[in-house]
Scaffold this active site. Structure first.
Site, PDB file in Angstrom:
ATOM      1  N   ASP A 159       1.910  -2.022  -9.695  1.00 50.83           N
ATOM      2  CA  ASP A 159       0.673  -2.656  -9.271  1.00 50.83           C
ATOM      3  C   ASP A 159       0.227  -3.614 -10.390  1.00 50.83           C
ATOM      4  OD1 ASP A 159      -1.501  -3.462  -7.836  1.00 50.83           O
ATOM      5  OD2 ASP A 159      -2.213  -1.466  -7.353  1.00 50.83           O
TER       6      ASP A 159
HETATM    7  C1  BGC Z   1      -4.093  -3.852  -5.829  1.00 49.90           C
HETATM    8  C2  BGC Z   1      -2.913  -3.917  -4.877  1.00 49.90           C
HETATM    9  C3  BGC Z   1      -2.545  -5.345  -4.579  1.00 49.90           C
HETATM   10  C4  BGC Z   1      -2.283  -6.070  -5.899  1.00 49.90           C
HETATM   11  C5  BGC Z   1      -1.853  -7.511  -5.727  1.00 49.90           C
HETATM   12  C6  BGC Z   1      -3.922  -4.761  -7.020  1.00 49.90           C
HETATM   13  O1  BGC Z   1      -5.096  -4.851  -7.765  1.00 49.90           O
HETATM   14  O2  BGC Z   1      -4.275  -2.525  -6.242  1.00 49.90           O
HETATM   15  O3  BGC Z   1      -3.208  -3.215  -3.698  1.00 49.90           O
HETATM   16  O4  BGC Z   1      -1.425  -5.394  -3.744  1.00 49.90           O
HETATM   17  O5  BGC Z   1      -3.474  -6.031  -6.656  1.00 49.90           O
HETATM   18  O6  BGC Z   1      -2.888  -8.316  -5.335  1.00 49.90           O
END
Ligand code: BGC
Length: 755
Positions: free
Chosen positions: A282
């Site tokens: 993530d």
């Molecule tokens: C979130 C994810 C997301 C990623 C990319 C993160 O902060 O937890 O769910 O896919 O950002 O935008």
């Protein structure tokens, strides 16, 4: 006999084709890996965000361009538009030494420009075919704009309404959550990656929904028994459906960061569940490991790679430190090759090596995005997600006559109604509820409107909860007076109130679950007028509606229903479509009950189900009862259903056998509607404590007024299984309660003995 032979031959041919495709891919990737320098390999493990400003007038930002040309980026995300993406892909393909194409991701969570209801709402439809279709449409629109990889489905089991990301989930149930996870994967990916399909990325692996206190990004600590039985099933189901990628989560699992947890990412995900795609972190997870107390970026990059993480989103840990770690021996070239191989395989599967431009067809935008067909699907599916919680005196459906007052901060808004996570949405094209109702009424009744109040009294909180989706701030006293004046003129009052879109979603945890004060006070004043009041409750989570249940005539939870919410809400309000959503999260009476969920374990001192008085030395609260305001699976409609006697084909079942559970469900009202008939099972005696009931089947059926239907569930051994602490399946036997009903509370029960 002949048919059987034909089928066997066909299966054999398919197997040979799959094996030869696999070996073609292996050969291709082997050869490519041999040509790659260390820097080029690390580049493939590196993922960076790309905003729209990166490409202006066909020119790519110099720094980004240079990184792509030197092979330092494996992919980008959240950039939209064929022209912009093509400009980057051109550099990757034509200017980098080996011409390896980029993978292009985006948070396409519940639609692209045609926005569908938020995932929590979608789950309340219990309509797997429709959810699969919504994922297919999302894929079609996203690919038409150049995207080939989406960060969805989010399949984290979520029991705590304080956690804002409940909105992105399929609710609290592992069985339903697993079916929904598979529906998303099928819809996104199809059988093969055609040019209108995308690669799914299952997130957030794992257990992210169990953050302590419901506070986002917080600690998780849980037994393996609970992981395997309650939290893992949807991830496992998505892996088994062939999801191409997984995203690791921000939280700890057994004290290790999920991103650097080898047991989680390799032993369970790959070895137990046979996942063969790639794992991306993530946003910035490797970097965040330092705050958790795991050392510096270099050390954490080693841990993450060794655990089974293949791609680093935004930490610059892999690209920045792994070369040094290779030199000092803390990682091997084999470790790097393995991760690189998995990323290259994903690109191969997507067909990007055959044609890096296969998702970059500029003609598709006009043909495939925000089409009438997609919008109609979104509108129809939205109507299936609304949950009618109360409908006294048959207040709903509303008649298209007289004067209707529409009041509330969400009533004339076109951005918030779409919901959280709409990276590619175009709200200026969406209709507000006011507009949707006006169209539906077509002059047959008069619609009076007043905003009535602000979202919250606290301007700073309102700004935070808007996060760019602006709701006008009004003078409180003046707005209230206007609303009361309008309401006094009307025959019925419809209130569009509750949360704004960004009151839920990422980084939107709440410490209260009631309607913000200023809205509640207005609602109280409107109720005091003594006219029928309908509350359209907007929320991205289970909120507390105890006051509303006691005082408002009709309550419909409308969540955030997407780009077509305005028309869809009108469809149901005026009875052109009967509501059919059923809750997939338990709605508490009070915040203190949270986390509250239907499939809990029993205590040694339970109180009777529905007990409304405190009992000393029993498991209960002094000031609040145990049971929820609205149970999991609950949802009313404009008709009533009668459940007949539940019969089993036999009250004994062999361990490997099956029995039929049959009952008749009848529509006893006077309009046609859908019902979701739910099957629950309880294992009464087992080696580990088992939940008081677990959903094991459901059927969404349509019944005309007066129609009766026999509904049959086949009870099979897999419904009686559970996992031990090592993830081994235990086949349950002995006595089981078999329960069928319209929700998890109101069930008809019978006993089955399995031996
Ligand atoms: C979130 C994810 C997301 C990623 C990319 C993160 O902060 O937890 O769910 O896919 O950002 O935008």
């Amino acid at each position: 006999m002949k048919t059987k032979r034909c089928i066997l031959t066909l299966l054999a041919v398919c197997l040979v084709m799959a094996v030869s495709a696999q070996s073609d891919m292996n050969k291709f990737v082997d050869q490519l890996l041999q040509k790659m320098t260390l820097e080029e390999k690390l580049g493939q493990l590196n993922l960076a965000p790309a905003s729209d400003e990166i490409v202006t007038g066909g020119n790519v930002d110099t720094e980004v361009g240079a990184r792509i040309a030197s092979g330092q980026l494996g992919g980008v995300f959240n950039l939209k538009g064929v022209d912009k993406i093509k400009a980057l892909q051109d550099i990757a393909v034509k200017k980098s030494r080996l011409g390896i194409p980029l993978i292009v991701g985006m948070d396409v969570i519940h639609g692209y420009e045609t926005i569908f209801p938020i995932p929590l709402a979608l789950s309340c439809s219990w309509d797997l075919a429709a959810i699969e279709n919504m994922a297919r449409v999302s894929a079609r629109e996203a690919t038409a704009d150049g995207i080939n990889w989406v960060y969805s489905p989010m399949v984290d089991i979520s029991l705590d309404a304080r956690w804002g990301r409940v909105a992105e989930s399929g609710g609290e149930d592992p069985f339903l959550g697993s079916q929904i996870a598979q529906a998303y994967v099928r819809g996104y990916q199809g059988d093969q990656y055609d040019t209108d399909r995308v690669m799914a990325c299952v997130k957030h692996y794992g257990l992210y929904g169990a953050v302590e206190g419901g506070r986002d990004y917080n600690t998780v600590d849980m037994s393996h028994l609970r992981m395997y039985n309650q939290y893992f099933p949807p991830y496992k189901a998505a892996a088994e459906a062939g999801a191409g990628s997984f995203m690791s989560s921000f939280n700890l699992v057994d004290g290790q960061h999920a991103t650097a947890n080898r047991w989680l990412l390799t032993d369970v995900l790959r070895n137990q569940w046979n996942f063969n795609g790639f794992v991306v972190t993530d946003y910035g997870s490797i970097g965040e490991m330092t705050n958790h107390g795991f050392g510096n970026l270099k050390q954490n990059s080693v841990k993450a790679l060794k655990a089974g993480t293949d791609m680093d989103m935004c930490s610059n840990g892999f690209i920045g430190t792994l070369a040094e770690s290779l030199k000092d021996g803390s990682v091997t070239m084999a470790d790097i090759d393995l991760a690189c191989r998995r990323v290259l395989e994903a690109k191969y599967k997507l067909g990007l090596f055959d044609n890096p431009y296969r998702y970059l067809d500029a003609k598709r935008r006009a043909r495939d995005i925000y089409t009438d067909e997609h919008r109609a699907m979104s509108r129809q599916l939205a109507t299936e997600t609304f949950v009618l919680l109360k409908n006294e005196h048959q207040t709903l459906p509303l008649k298209k006559q007289g004067k209707i007052a529409l009041i509330g901060p969400l009533a004339n808004d076109r951005a918030n109604i779409a919901g959280t996570w709409c990276v590619a949405y175009t709200p200026e094209r969406y209709q507000t509820i006011k507009e949707g109702m006006e169209q539906a009424l077509a002059g047959k009744a008069q619609l009076l409107y007043a905003q009535g109040c602000n979202l919250t009294r606290d301007a700073a909180l309102q700004e935070a909860a808007e996060f760019g989706k602006h709701i006008p701030r009004v003078d409180e006293a003046k707005a209230k007076a206007e609303a009361l004046a309008v309401a006094k003129e009307a025959d019925v009052i419809v209130c569009a109130m509750g949360e704004s879109a960004e009151f839920s979603g990422e980084s939107s945890s709440r410490a209260t679950l009631e309607m913000p004060d200023v809205q509640r006070e207005l609602l109280e004043a409107l109720v005091a007028l003594g006219k029928p009041v309908v509350l359209l409750n907007f929320s991205g989570r289970a909120t507390v509606l105890s006051w509303e249940q006691a005082h408002v005539d009709a309550i419909m939870n409308v969540w955030f229903a997407g780009s077509e919410a305005g028309r869809a809400i009108a469809d149901v309000l005026f009875g052109d479509v009967a509501p059919s959503g059923h809750l997939t999260v338990t709605m508490p009476r009070a915040l203190g009950q949270v986390p509250i969920y239907y499939n809990h374990l029993n205590t040694g001192r339970p109180v009777a189900e529905g007990a409304d008085r405190y009992q000393k030395f029993a498991s209960n609260y002094l000031e609040e009862r145990n049971d929820p305001l609205y149970p999991f699976g609950y949802g009313l409609t404009y008709t009533t259903f009668n459940y007949g006697k539940l019969n089993l084909s036999s009250d004994h079942m062999a361990k490997s056998g099956s029995v039929e559970a049959v009952l008749t469900v009848g529509n006893t009202g006077n309009c046609e509607a859908d019902e979701v008939v739910q099957l629950y099972i309880r294992d009464l005696v087992a080696d580990v404590s088992r939940p008081v009931k677990e959903l094991k089947g459901f059927q969404r059926i349509h019944l005309k007024a007066g129609e009766q239907r026999e509904v049959k569930f086949t009870i099979t051994p897999d419904m009686l299984q559970y996992y031990d602490i090592n993830g081994n399946i235990v086949q349950g036997d002995g006595e089981f309660d078999i329960m069928v009903g319209s929700n998890s509370r109101d069930v008809i029960s019978t006993r089955l003995v399995v031996n």
